[in-house]
Design a protein around this motif. Structure first.
Motif, PDB file in Angstrom:
ATOM      1  N   LEU A 109       0.805  -1.219   0.000  1.00  0.00           N
ATOM      2  CA  LEU A 109       0.000   0.000   0.000  1.00  0.00           C
ATOM      3  C   LEU A 109       0.842   1.274   0.000  1.00  0.00           C
ATOM      4  O   LEU A 109       0.316   2.362  -0.191  1.00  0.00           O
ATOM      5  CB  LEU A 109      -0.939   0.007   1.211  1.00  0.00           C
ATOM      6  CG  LEU A 109      -2.103  -0.972   1.100  1.00  0.00           C
ATOM      7  CD1 LEU A 109      -2.653  -1.312   2.474  1.00  0.00           C
ATOM      8  CD2 LEU A 109      -3.176  -0.421   0.186  1.00  0.00           C
ATOM      9  N   GLU A 110       2.127   1.132   0.225  1.00  0.00           N
ATOM     10  CA  GLU A 110       3.003   2.303   0.320  1.00  0.00           C
ATOM     11  C   GLU A 110       4.012   2.366  -0.821  1.00  0.00           C
ATOM     12  O   GLU A 110       5.078   2.958  -0.678  1.00  0.00           O
ATOM     13  CB  GLU A 110       3.722   2.306   1.671  1.00  0.00           C
ATOM     14  CG  GLU A 110       2.786   2.516   2.847  1.00  0.00           C
ATOM     15  CD  GLU A 110       3.499   2.559   4.180  1.00  0.00           C
ATOM     16  OE1 GLU A 110       4.713   2.236   4.252  1.00  0.00           O
ATOM     17  OE2 GLU A 110       2.836   2.927   5.167  1.00  0.00           O
ATOM     18  N   GLY A 111       3.676   1.763  -1.961  1.00  0.00           N
ATOM     19  CA  GLY A 111       4.533   1.872  -3.131  1.00  0.00           C
ATOM     20  C   GLY A 111       5.465   0.699  -3.363  1.00  0.00           C
ATOM     21  O   GLY A 111       6.129   0.630  -4.386  1.00  0.00           O
ATOM     22  N   GLY A 112       5.521  -0.230  -2.428  1.00  0.00           N
ATOM     23  CA  GLY A 112       6.329  -1.435  -2.603  1.00  0.00           C
ATOM     24  C   GLY A 112       5.455  -2.575  -3.093  1.00  0.00           C
ATOM     25  O   GLY A 112       4.446  -2.353  -3.753  1.00  0.00           O
ATOM     26  N   LYS A 113       5.839  -3.772  -2.730  1.00  0.00           N
ATOM     27  CA  LYS A 113       4.980  -4.896  -3.088  1.00  0.00           C
ATOM     28  C   LYS A 113       4.924  -5.879  -1.941  1.00  0.00           C
ATOM     29  O   LYS A 113       5.855  -5.982  -1.136  1.00  0.00           O
ATOM     30  CB  LYS A 113       5.444  -5.558  -4.377  1.00  0.00           C
ATOM     31  CG  LYS A 113       6.827  -6.107  -4.368  1.00  0.00           C
ATOM     32  CD  LYS A 113       7.219  -6.596  -5.742  1.00  0.00           C
ATOM     33  CE  LYS A 113       7.734  -8.017  -5.629  1.00  0.00           C
ATOM     34  NZ  LYS A 113       8.155  -8.595  -6.869  1.00  0.00           N
ATOM     35  N   GLY A 114       3.816  -6.584  -1.866  1.00  0.00           N
ATOM     36  CA  GLY A 114       3.651  -7.617  -0.862  1.00  0.00           C
ATOM     37  C   GLY A 114       4.452  -8.852  -1.238  1.00  0.00           C
ATOM     38  O   GLY A 114       4.923  -8.989  -2.373  1.00  0.00           O
ATOM     39  N   THR A 115       4.578  -9.752  -0.284  1.00  0.00           N
ATOM     40  CA  THR A 115       5.292 -11.003  -0.532  1.00  0.00           C
ATOM     41  C   THR A 115       4.407 -12.167  -0.092  1.00  0.00           C
ATOM     42  O   THR A 115       4.717 -12.874   0.875  1.00  0.00           O
ATOM     43  CB  THR A 115       6.641 -11.035   0.203  1.00  0.00           C
ATOM     44  OG1 THR A 115       6.434 -10.669   1.568  1.00  0.00           O
ATOM     45  CG2 THR A 115       7.643 -10.081  -0.429  1.00  0.00           C
ATOM     46  N   PRO A 116       3.280 -12.359  -0.793  1.00  0.00           N
ATOM     47  CA  PRO A 116       2.389 -13.450  -0.409  1.00  0.00           C
ATOM     48  C   PRO A 116       3.024 -14.810  -0.710  1.00  0.00           C
ATOM     49  O   PRO A 116       3.892 -14.924  -1.576  1.00  0.00           O
ATOM     50  CB  PRO A 116       1.159 -13.217  -1.288  1.00  0.00           C
ATOM     51  CG  PRO A 116       1.684 -12.521  -2.496  1.00  0.00           C
ATOM     52  CD  PRO A 116       2.806 -11.656  -1.985  1.00  0.00           C
ATOM     53  N   TYR A 117       2.577 -15.830   0.026  1.00  0.00           N
ATOM     54  CA  TYR A 117       3.011 -17.188  -0.271  1.00  0.00           C
ATOM     55  C   TYR A 117       2.681 -17.464  -1.736  1.00  0.00           C
ATOM     56  O   TYR A 117       1.604 -17.108  -2.179  1.00  0.00           O
ATOM     57  CB  TYR A 117       2.280 -18.186   0.648  1.00  0.00           C
ATOM     58  CG  TYR A 117       2.602 -19.608   0.289  1.00  0.00           C
ATOM     59  CD1 TYR A 117       3.727 -20.222   0.809  1.00  0.00           C
ATOM     60  CD2 TYR A 117       1.808 -20.320  -0.613  1.00  0.00           C
ATOM     61  CE1 TYR A 117       4.053 -21.530   0.437  1.00  0.00           C
ATOM     62  CE2 TYR A 117       2.125 -21.611  -0.980  1.00  0.00           C
ATOM     63  CZ  TYR A 117       3.252 -22.212  -0.447  1.00  0.00           C
ATOM     64  OH  TYR A 117       3.576 -23.487  -0.810  1.00  0.00           O
ATOM     65  N   PRO A 118       3.556 -18.042  -2.514  1.00  0.00           N
ATOM     66  CA  PRO A 118       4.820 -18.690  -2.182  1.00  0.00           C
ATOM     67  C   PRO A 118       6.041 -17.788  -2.317  1.00  0.00           C
ATOM     68  O   PRO A 118       7.175 -18.273  -2.247  1.00  0.00           O
ATOM     69  CB  PRO A 118       4.889 -19.832  -3.177  1.00  0.00           C
ATOM     70  CG  PRO A 118       4.225 -19.276  -4.410  1.00  0.00           C
ATOM     71  CD  PRO A 118       3.127 -18.370  -3.891  1.00  0.00           C
ATOM     72  N   ALA A 119       5.861 -16.488  -2.449  1.00  0.00           N
ATOM     73  CA  ALA A 119       6.994 -15.566  -2.588  1.00  0.00           C
ATOM     74  C   ALA A 119       7.527 -15.096  -1.241  1.00  0.00           C
ATOM     75  O   ALA A 119       8.445 -14.298  -1.187  1.00  0.00           O
ATOM     76  CB  ALA A 119       6.589 -14.363  -3.439  1.00  0.00           C
ATOM     77  N   ASP A 120       6.945 -15.595  -0.145  1.00  0.00           N
ATOM     78  CA  ASP A 120       7.372 -15.161   1.183  1.00  0.00           C
ATOM     79  C   ASP A 120       8.724 -15.761   1.567  1.00  0.00           C
ATOM     80  O   ASP A 120       9.165 -16.750   0.996  1.00  0.00           O
ATOM     81  CB  ASP A 120       6.322 -15.527   2.232  1.00  0.00           C
ATOM     82  CG  ASP A 120       6.069 -17.028   2.327  1.00  0.00           C
ATOM     83  OD1 ASP A 120       5.952 -17.677   1.265  1.00  0.00           O
ATOM     84  OD2 ASP A 120       5.993 -17.550   3.451  1.00  0.00           O
TER      85      ASP A 120
END
Length: 147
Positions: free
Chosen positions: A129-140
């Motif tokens: 939400l702040e300009g980056g990206k999330g790391t949802p499974y399986p990218a965690d």
């Protein structure tokens, strides 16, 4: 009973944060990419974290803009019957997310693991939400041999 609790300030409007918590698309952007189901009251949401790692939540408390509650109805034994809440509090310069994963029967070692993973995923939500990206499974990032 034991609880996991986290507080995070997010530099985004409450409605943007709410959308990440209240829709399958939003949830897939920060927790796990494999999300299915119905996010309305009484609906069930399915989350997959790999082979034989499914979690099912019953939606028990959505509001229009500031609160979401789930009850775990499928997943690890330690999670069954626990409740998860996401409460949003707008302030002058951020939206504060108060998260709780409540009702653990006892503070077992798995709870410690889950607390760290929740913090990790919630910080991914913040980043998305702040300009980056999330790391949802399986990218965690795995934090131990448990994931």
């Amino acid at each position: 009973m034991a609880d996991i609790r986290h507080r995070v300030g997010i530099a985004a409007p409450p409605q943007d944060v709410y959308e990440k918590l209240a829709t399958t698309e939003g949830l897939a952007s920060w927790w796990t990419r494999d999300v299915t189901g119905d996010t309305s009251v009484g609906g069930r949401i399915g989350f997959n974290f790999g082979p034989d790692r499914d979690i099912a939540m019953e939606v028990i408390e959505p509001s229009a803009t500031d609160h979401i509650g789930w009850r775990c109805v499928g997943g690890p034994d330690e999670w069954l019957g626990t409740t998860l809440t996401f409460h949003l509090e707008p302030t002058a310069d951020e939206t504060v997310l108060l998260f709780a994963h409540a009702g653990w029967r006892e503070p077992v070692e798995f709870m410690h693991h889950c607390s760290t993973k929740w913090a990790y995923f919630i910080l991914g939500l913040k980043a998305s939400l702040e300009g980056g990206k999330g790391t949802p499974y399986p990218a965690d990032m795995p934090i131990s041999s448990w994931g």
